[in-house]
Design a protein around this motif. Structure first.
Motif, PDB file in Angstrom:
ATOM      1  N   PHE A 242      45.513  45.393  37.505  1.00 45.90           N
ATOM      2  CA  PHE A 242      46.560  45.994  38.338  1.00 45.90           C
ATOM      3  C   PHE A 242      46.666  45.272  39.677  1.00 45.90           C
ATOM      4  O   PHE A 242      47.767  44.915  40.128  1.00 45.90           O
ATOM      5  N   PHE A 243      45.545  45.026  40.336  1.00 44.12           N
ATOM      6  CA  PHE A 243      45.606  44.375  41.645  1.00 44.12           C
ATOM      7  C   PHE A 243      46.053  42.914  41.526  1.00 44.12           C
ATOM      8  O   PHE A 243      46.736  42.393  42.409  1.00 44.12           O
ATOM      9  N   ARG A 244      45.704  42.257  40.442  1.00 44.12           N
ATOM     10  CA  ARG A 244      46.207  40.900  40.244  1.00 44.12           C
ATOM     11  C   ARG A 244      47.709  40.911  39.989  1.00 44.12           C
ATOM     12  O   ARG A 244      48.436  40.004  40.430  1.00 44.12           O
ATOM     13  N   ALA A 245      48.167  41.919  39.257  1.00 41.92           N
ATOM     14  CA  ALA A 245      49.608  42.047  39.017  1.00 41.92           C
ATOM     15  C   ALA A 245      50.351  42.297  40.324  1.00 41.92           C
ATOM     16  O   ALA A 245      51.443  41.753  40.542  1.00 41.92           O
ATOM     17  N   VAL A 246      49.782  43.102  41.212  1.00 41.48           N
ATOM     18  CA  VAL A 246      50.393  43.335  42.527  1.00 41.48           C
ATOM     19  C   VAL A 246      50.487  42.026  43.297  1.00 41.48           C
ATOM     20  O   VAL A 246      51.496  41.729  43.950  1.00 41.48           O
ATOM     21  N   TYR A 247      49.439  41.221  43.211  1.00 46.01           N
ATOM     22  CA  TYR A 247      49.444  39.925  43.911  1.00 46.01           C
ATOM     23  C   TYR A 247      50.565  39.029  43.383  1.00 46.01           C
ATOM     24  O   TYR A 247      51.283  38.387  44.160  1.00 46.01           O
ATOM     25  N   ILE A 248      50.720  38.964  42.040  1.00 46.31           N
ATOM     26  CA  ILE A 248      51.788  38.142  41.450  1.00 46.31           C
ATOM     27  C   ILE A 248      53.152  38.663  41.887  1.00 46.31           C
ATOM     28  O   ILE A 248      54.064  37.876  42.215  1.00 46.31           O
TER      29      ILE A 248
ATOM     30  N   SER B 275      44.345  41.625  29.331  1.00 44.23           N
ATOM     31  CA  SER B 275      44.541  41.299  30.742  1.00 44.23           C
ATOM     32  C   SER B 275      45.169  39.922  30.943  1.00 44.23           C
ATOM     33  O   SER B 275      46.149  39.774  31.678  1.00 44.23           O
ATOM     34  N   SER B 276      44.641  38.902  30.293  1.00 38.51           N
ATOM     35  CA  SER B 276      45.142  37.540  30.496  1.00 38.51           C
ATOM     36  C   SER B 276      46.583  37.394  30.028  1.00 38.51           C
ATOM     37  O   SER B 276      47.414  36.785  30.716  1.00 38.51           O
ATOM     38  N   THR B 277      46.883  37.946  28.847  1.00 33.28           N
ATOM     39  CA  THR B 277      48.246  37.863  28.326  1.00 33.28           C
ATOM     40  C   THR B 277      49.224  38.597  29.229  1.00 33.28           C
ATOM     41  O   THR B 277      50.327  38.105  29.530  1.00 33.28           O
TER      42      THR B 277
ATOM     43  N   HIS C 174      44.345  57.387  36.740  1.00 34.91           N
ATOM     44  CA  HIS C 174      43.672  58.296  35.809  1.00 34.91           C
ATOM     45  C   HIS C 174      42.347  57.692  35.335  1.00 34.91           C
ATOM     46  O   HIS C 174      41.996  57.758  34.151  1.00 34.91           O
ATOM     47  N   HIS C 175      41.640  57.076  36.278  1.00 29.11           N
ATOM     48  CA  HIS C 175      40.299  56.537  36.036  1.00 29.11           C
ATOM     49  C   HIS C 175      40.310  55.490  34.920  1.00 29.11           C
ATOM     50  O   HIS C 175      39.591  55.606  33.920  1.00 29.11           O
ATOM     51  N   GLY C 176      41.142  54.462  35.119  1.00 28.57           N
ATOM     52  CA  GLY C 176      41.190  53.350  34.175  1.00 28.57           C
ATOM     53  C   GLY C 176      39.916  52.528  34.234  1.00 28.57           C
ATOM     54  O   GLY C 176      39.085  52.664  35.139  1.00 28.57           O
ATOM     55  N   THR C 177      39.757  51.654  33.270  1.00 26.89           N
ATOM     56  CA  THR C 177      38.555  50.813  33.206  1.00 26.89           C
ATOM     57  C   THR C 177      38.552  49.814  34.367  1.00 26.89           C
ATOM     58  O   THR C 177      39.555  49.604  35.051  1.00 26.89           O
ATOM     59  N   ARG C 178      37.395  49.220  34.553  1.00 26.42           N
ATOM     60  CA  ARG C 178      37.273  48.209  35.606  1.00 26.42           C
ATOM     61  C   ARG C 178      38.213  47.030  35.359  1.00 26.42           C
ATOM     62  O   ARG C 178      38.821  46.499  36.284  1.00 26.42           O
TER      63      ARG C 178
ATOM     64  N   ARG D 119      43.099  59.070  46.568  1.00 25.87           N
ATOM     65  CA  ARG D 119      42.396  59.735  45.475  1.00 25.87           C
ATOM     66  C   ARG D 119      41.191  58.941  44.964  1.00 25.87           C
ATOM     67  O   ARG D 119      40.314  59.505  44.306  1.00 25.87           O
ATOM     68  N   HIS D 120      41.181  57.622  45.256  1.00 26.39           N
ATOM     69  CA  HIS D 120      40.090  56.772  44.761  1.00 26.39           C
ATOM     70  C   HIS D 120      39.645  55.862  45.894  1.00 26.39           C
ATOM     71  O   HIS D 120      40.044  54.693  45.959  1.00 26.39           O
ATOM     72  N   TYR D 121      38.805  56.405  46.769  1.00 29.18           N
ATOM     73  CA  TYR D 121      38.374  55.648  47.948  1.00 29.18           C
ATOM     74  C   TYR D 121      37.481  54.459  47.585  1.00 29.18           C
ATOM     75  O   TYR D 121      37.322  53.524  48.359  1.00 29.18           O
ATOM     76  N   THR D 122      36.902  54.462  46.356  1.00 27.00           N
ATOM     77  CA  THR D 122      36.051  53.332  45.954  1.00 27.00           C
ATOM     78  C   THR D 122      36.850  52.060  45.698  1.00 27.00           C
ATOM     79  O   THR D 122      36.265  50.988  45.465  1.00 27.00           O
ATOM     80  N   LEU D 123      38.185  52.164  45.744  1.00 29.59           N
ATOM     81  CA  LEU D 123      39.025  50.974  45.588  1.00 29.59           C
ATOM     82  C   LEU D 123      39.176  50.209  46.896  1.00 29.59           C
ATOM     83  O   LEU D 123      39.961  49.253  46.959  1.00 29.59           O
ATOM     84  N   ALA D 124      38.428  50.581  47.917  1.00 29.43           N
ATOM     85  CA  ALA D 124      38.521  49.892  49.209  1.00 29.43           C
ATOM     86  C   ALA D 124      38.276  48.389  49.083  1.00 29.43           C
ATOM     87  O   ALA D 124      39.045  47.593  49.656  1.00 29.43           O
ATOM     88  N   PRO D 125      37.249  47.914  48.363  1.00 31.45           N
ATOM     89  CA  PRO D 125      37.063  46.465  48.251  1.00 31.45           C
ATOM     90  C   PRO D 125      38.242  45.757  47.594  1.00 31.45           C
ATOM     91  O   PRO D 125      38.609  44.653  47.993  1.00 31.45           O
TER      92      PRO D 125
END
Length: 933
Positions: free
Chosen positions: A445-451, A396-398, A435-439, A476-482
């Motif tokens: 992904f969301f940090r990449a969108v921010y960048i 993730s960091s790299t 496809h139900h990636g890890t936490r 498809r993944h409503y738990t991503l609301a936060p």
């Protein structure tokens, strides 16, 4: 109070290191420091334990030595211990730690000053220790002591710049003579002293031509004037702030010294090399006539290094000298080197990330901006950075760091193809999350969108596609609301003028309100309401569709009948945000219908009440007043914020209300009432009339104890009051709960004591402390209190330890109240006979003698034993005293007076009580003797 025994120090030091404030709540820094210094002088304590005991002074010197005076006294004590410690190889480790502790205390308490004997003596000791070059005097076993001496001198010179500026020749000579591995410690010490000496010289007004040469050849005492006005640190990266020597100063000797140090540099360890290069860089930067080209011979070696510390020093050199030392070719080579190392397969992830940070903060020869923020060097082109393109297999960091630097590259180059590559990488991450990636991958992904948005928010083609992709992902993944709400909040703060966050919220709103009721399962509805609540805060988003959706949902589903408080509260959160919306007029009627339906139909009383309250506010207040009631009112007083006039939202911070805060100092204390104010518990009982002299009084007496609760407790009374002058915040305390913790297992658990309130300017409250001993020995109770202040916050404070002395446990003989004096005396004799050692193995006898002095024995008995007196006889003068100690122990005294002394015959049914009763009698007799003198 001293430590009970040396073996207890590891536990005490561990407790102190874990939490100094919590540890010192049961004692004081002065007492703890006194115990520590006292046991350091004790020869019975092992050296390993003493080394452990010095840890608190090395780690927290300002806590144990809060003032310069305490620091001086502590340093004097430690220096005395150092001088008394045998100078043997076995004691080297202890002497090293003592030396380090003294330096730490002196520096931390700012007591390195002229005229302070301990500071002057300690510096002489350090210098004398360092002068034993090559271990000629004491041998190699004492080399660690010399290493510590060099480190302490360097630390003192660092904290008091210029202190060694008059000893440069001596330090240089020591460096040249040293042939052991300690050579680098002497070299580093000389480098620091040289840097500070040159710095001090630059601050002088009239610098003569030979002053620098004279400074390098100086071998005098310590420069104590340097401690009066400490120097500021030299900023390497800002040339305009570096003080410099006049250009006419002769620098031949200085150039020779610097050149020699650089020639020997490669013999040092990388860390020492880096430290020395930083010192020499500052020296050269402060001397105008000394060319930076003196470092040229070192660059080739430094460019090829894999040592992080050396690379960092190289970049510092570049930031200081720029094109005076580094050519354009050097700069290009160094950048390529950094790019190559940032992807080297043999390096760890933290090292690679460091190289990427070096690229982003690269000190260019001719920088476009110098604000210190991340910026891309001009020489970094898309071709050079192509090898840094992230992959989904990176951690993730790299991945994020590479994505950030590539985004800056393509932003500067404005290359559409490169931006497309980055967007494709985002879509690859999107598929993994879909496809139900890890936490971790979801967060990445969301940090990449921010960048991506941070750099390419003006590119409408990709930002529009990104909104569509995020909307489909949420479908498809409503738990991503936060995650989505956090992304919107973050990008809105970053891009104040961009409409992208609002457009994303509108897309999510449209997706939710168009969902058929069958798809609004109970689990997903909560997250949908969260998103709609965030949409309701947006001024540019229409809220009519949201209100109609909610009303339709409640009417055509079984939500109201289920009465789920969690769902109901989420609905109310949306309504609350709608009440604060600038365009409230557009949804006024629909929102009123929604609230009215909830207050009549929702099967939860709390939700009904809140809906009714919101409906009342909506229909009775103007928009301005409505906003004032619902807003928290920032900038107002703490008490106003927590008043019921403000309606708190679900998302507002409640931790300050729910957390129990800890006071910095004790707020409360327990003061024991005098004996006159304490009424011992009455354990007398009813019994047969004392009319039959043949009754076995001992048996009647002992039958009382068939009840296990009879005469089993001791009640002590205290005043609960404030601990001196306290902050006005604590002048009114409510719901005080006193908690007590035992330090041994001799007593049953002490129950908490509750006090309704305590006001600063009123009488203290009387608190009764009930003790139930298993073994009536002296003890100490640790006390703490939790209370509420007037502003509604809860606080925890530690009280001073409560000592329970041996006489506190004395009770009068628990016999029936109608027993005559004769019956009590008869019981005394029967108890004395039954307690003889021949009758019981636990019994014991003792004899105590003392001089009565001018004060009569009768006065002594009346002042100390009048409550426990069984009988007295005037001629000859004698007394019988019976001390009862719960649960059922006895101490019987026969006190007789003779011409020259008084004797006390003691018998008890518990031989372990003898030391306590002997100490008590000695105490009261010594006190009586002192009063008569």
């Amino acid at each position: 109070m001293a430590a009970p025994n040396p073996e207890g120090w590891p536990q005490r030091v561990a407790a102190f290191s874990c939490s100094p404030s919590h540890f010192l709540s049961s004692t004081t820094p002065e007492d703890f420091l006194s115990d520590l210094l006292q046991d350091l002088k004790d020869d019975k304590v092992s050296e390993s334990t003493k080394v452990l005991m010095l840890g608190p002074l090395q780690e927290h010197p300002t806590i144990l030595c809060p003032s310069p005076q305490v620091g001086e006294q502590t340093a004097v004590a430690l220096l005395g211990i150092f001088s008394r410690t045998a100078h043997t190889p076995k004691s080297v480790n202890l002497k090293c730690h003592l030396m380090l502790s003294i330096a730490t205390v002196l520096i931390s308490t700012s007591f390195v000053k002229q005229g302070v004997k301990v500071a002057e003596g300690f510096l002489d000791l350090l210098f004398q220790t360092a002068q034993d070059t090559n271990d000629q005097k004491h041998g190699g076993m004492f080399r660690p002591l010399r290493a510590i001496a060099c480190d302490c001198l360097r630390e003192m010179e660092t904290c008091c710049p210029g202190l060694l500026s008059h000893k440069l020749e001596a330090l240089y000579s020591l460096k040249q003579q040293e042939m052991t591995p300690l050579h680098q410690a002497y070299t580093l010490l000389y480098g620091v002293a040289l840097r500070n000496a040159v710095h001090c010289l630059t601050l002088q007004k009239d610098v003569m031509d030979g002053d620098l040469k004279k400074l390098l050849a100086s071998n005098e005492g310590f420069a104590w004037k340097a401690t009066e006005k400490p120097l500021e640190l030299v900023q390497l990266t800002t040339m305009s702030q570096i003080p410099v020597l006049p250009s006419n100063v002769e620098t031949k000797e200085l150039k020779s010294v610097v050149s020699l140090l650089l020639e020997e540099c490669y013999l040092l360890t990388p860390v020492t090399q880096a430290a020395l290069l930083r010192e020499l860089t500052q020296v050269v930067s402060m001397v105008q006539s000394l060319s930076p080209a003196i470092f040229k011979s070192q660059l080739l070696r430094l460019f090829g290094t894999v040592e992080i510390s050396l690379l960092h020093s190289t970049l510092q050199m570049k930031g200081t000298f720029t094109d005076s030392l580094f050519t354009a070719e050097d700069e290009n080579f160094l950048l390529k080197r950094l790019v190559g190392m940032a992807q080297h397969p043999l390096l760890s992830t933290p090292q690679k990330l460091f190289y990427i940070e070096c690229i982003l903060h690269f000190p260019e020869n001719r920088p476009i901006s110098s604000n210190g923020e991340e910026s891309l060097p001009v020489l970094v082109t898309p071709r050079m950075a192509a090898s840094l393109f992230p992959t989904v297999f990176n951690d993730s960091s790299t991945m994020l760091s590479r994505l950030n630097i590539l985004s800056l590259v393509y932003l500067e180059d404005d290359e559409e193809e490169g931006i497309g590559y980055i967007f494709d990488h985002l879509m690859a991450l999107h598929k993994i999350v879909d496809h139900h990636g890890t936490r971790e991958m979801t967060t990445t992904f969301f940090r990449a969108v921010y960048i991506f948005m941070q750099n390419f928010y003006l590119n409408e083609k990709y930002t529009t596609d990104l909104i569509e992709s995020l909307s489909e992902l949420y479908r498809r993944h409503y738990t991503l609301a936060p995650n989505l709400i956090n992304l919107v909040d973050s990008t809105q703060k970053l891009l104040e003028d961009s409409s992208w966050p609002t457009d994303l919220l509108k897309a999510l709103q449209m997706l939710i309100v168009e969902l058929p009721l069958q798809q609004l399962i109970h689990q997903s509805l909560y997250w949908h309401l969260k998103v709609l609540g965030r949409v309701a805060k947006e001024e540019q988003a229409s809220q009519r569709s949201t209100v109609r959706f909610l009303l339709n949902l409640l009417i055509n589903s079984s939500l109201c009948g289920l009465g789920d408080w969690r769902i109901g509260n989420a609905l109310l959160s949306v309504c609350r945000n709608l009440l604060q919306h600038p365009n409230l007029d557009q949804v006024f009627i629909e929102l009123a219908d929604l609230l009215q339906f909830m207050m009549h139909s929702f099967e939860d009383v709390d939700i009904q009440d809140h809906a009714r309250f919101y409906y009342t506010l909506l229909t009775n207040l103007s928009k301005e007043k409505l906003s004032g009631v619902l807003n928290m009112g920032t900038g107002e007083s703490q008490a106003k914020i927590r008043s019921l006039s403000s309606i708190m939202a679900e998302s507002e911070e409640l931790s300050s209300c729910l957390t129990v805060h800890r006071t910095r100092q004790p707020v409360l204390k327990l003061v024991k009432l005098s004996e006159d104010g304490i009424s011992k518990p009455d354990h007398s009982s009813s019994g047969p009339e004392d009319s039959t002299p043949d009754v076995d009084l001992l048996k009647v007496y002992q039958n009382q104890f068939l009840n296990p609760e009879f005469a089993s407790v001791v009640i002590l009374k205290y005043h609960l009051t404030f601990a001196g002058e306290v902050d006005a915040l604590y002048h009114k305390l409510f719901c005080i709960c006193l908690h007590f913790e035992q330090t041994d297992s001799n007593y049953e658990r002490v129950s908490d004591v509750s006090v309704p309130c305590l006001i600063y300017d009123r009488k203290p409250c009387v608190v009764s402390l009930t003790l139930k001993p298993w073994r009536p020995y002296p003890t100490v109770l640790h006390a703490s209190a939790i209370f509420t202040t007037e502003d509604g916050l809860s606080w925890h404070t530690q009280l001073d330890p409560i000592p329970i002395g041996f006489p506190d446990l004395f009770l009068p003989l628990p016999v029936p109240v109608h027993w005559s004096q004769g019956s009590r005396e008869q019981l005394f004799h029967q108890l004395w006979k039954s307690l003889c050692p021949e009758e019981s193995s636990q019994s014991a006898t003792s004899l105590f003698c003392f001089e009565v002095g001018e004060r009569s024995l009768r006065e002594l008995i009346e002042s100390s034993f009048h409550k426990y007196l069984v009988s007295k006889q005037l001629n000859p003068e004698s007394y019988k005293v019976l001390l009862f100690l719960p649960p059922q122990f006895y101490v019987l005294l026969k006190i007789k007076n003779s011409e020259d002394a008084a004797s006390v015959s003691i018998i008890t049914d518990n031989w372990k009580l003898l030391p306590f009763i002997n100490s008590y009698i000695k105490c009261i007799t010594d006190y009586s003797a002192d009063r008569t003198q």
